[in-house]
Enzyme design. Structure first.
Site, short mmCIF file in Angstrom:
data_model
loop_
_atom_site.label_atom_id
_atom_site.label_comp_id
_atom_site.label_asym_id
_atom_site.label_seq_id
_atom_site.Cartn_x
_atom_site.Cartn_y
_atom_site.Cartn_z
N ASP A 14 0.78 -1.24 0.00
CA ASP A 14 0.00 0.00 0.00
C ASP A 14 0.82 1.30 0.00
O ASP A 14 0.53 2.21 0.78
CB ASP A 14 -0.96 0.01 1.19
CG ASP A 14 -1.84 -1.21 1.26
OD1 ASP A 14 -1.88 -2.00 0.30
OD2 ASP A 14 -2.50 -1.39 2.29
N LYS A 77 -7.05 -4.85 -2.61
CA LYS A 77 -7.70 -5.44 -1.44
C LYS A 77 -8.55 -4.39 -0.75
O LYS A 77 -8.33 -3.18 -0.92
CB LYS A 77 -6.66 -6.01 -0.48
CG LYS A 77 -5.69 -4.98 0.07
CD LYS A 77 -4.58 -5.63 0.88
CE LYS A 77 -3.64 -4.63 1.48
NZ LYS A 77 -4.22 -3.70 2.43
N CYS A 110 -2.17 -1.88 7.83
CA CYS A 110 -2.08 -2.91 6.78
C CYS A 110 -0.80 -3.72 6.85
O CYS A 110 -0.83 -4.94 6.64
CB CYS A 110 -2.26 -2.27 5.41
SG CYS A 110 -3.92 -1.58 5.18
#
Length: 181
Positions: A14, A77, A110
């Site tokens: 990310d 995701k 994350c």
């Protein structure tokens, strides 16, 4: 627990356009992720990239995308932990490599949930402390502490590069040493 290039997968979590401006020391994360990606390419370490809700947070930043090997899977995701996404688990399983090297953002959300999920699955997880960050230094520090307590090995970018290389005097040594100068 020495990292070996032939046993590793690099996972970039990310590092996205709309998230990065809020990240503490984001330039460090991008620079070190870039070094890891260049070393992974030189040493044939497979790479996986995740993007959290890219419609809202944008794609992976250009500086990181530019270093991705051709054909690198980019897995979208909506779960915070990458292991909540079946496509991610399938990609990891297909690579059949026990060592997972993690970098990215945010360390306490994350990245941490991905690390903990991978540990639950039985992987050796190596968190590159200087290639991850959060919006605040306190969240970054707490995440590292929690991951360490859960059995994640905390490393630095240079540790990864030199362990993957294993030795000096090789053609790839000159390439990788140039990255850290």
């Amino acid at each position: 627990m020495i990292l070996r290039a032939q046993e590793s997968v690099l996972v970039v979590v990310d590092v996205q356009e709309r998230l990065l401006p809020a990240i503490h020391e984001s330039a460090r994360v991008v620079r070190n992720a870039g070094m890891l990606l260049k070393a992974a390419a030189a040493l044939s370490v497979p790479v996986l990239v995740t993007e959290q809700y890219s419609r809202g947070l944008g794609p992976t930043v250009e500086a990181v995308r530019a270093e991705l090997p051709p054909g690198t899977p980019v897995i979208e995701k909506i779960t915070f932990g990458s292991t909540g996404e079946p496509a991610f688990n399938t990609a990891i399983e297909e690579l059949k490599r026990p060592q997972i090297v993690l970098c990215g953002t945010e360390a306490h959300v994350c990245v941490m949930q991905t690390a903990l999920g991978l540990r639950q699955q039985g992987h050796e997880v190596y968190l590159v402390a200087d290639a991850v960050s959060s919006r605040t230094p306190a969240n970054h520090a707490a995440a590292l502490e929690r991951m360490r307590a859960a059995g994640v090995t905390i490393v630095t970018t240079e540790m990864v590069l030199f362990e993957w290389m294993e030795r000096a005097g090789t053609p790839v040594f000159k390439v990788i040493v140039a990255l850290v100068k």
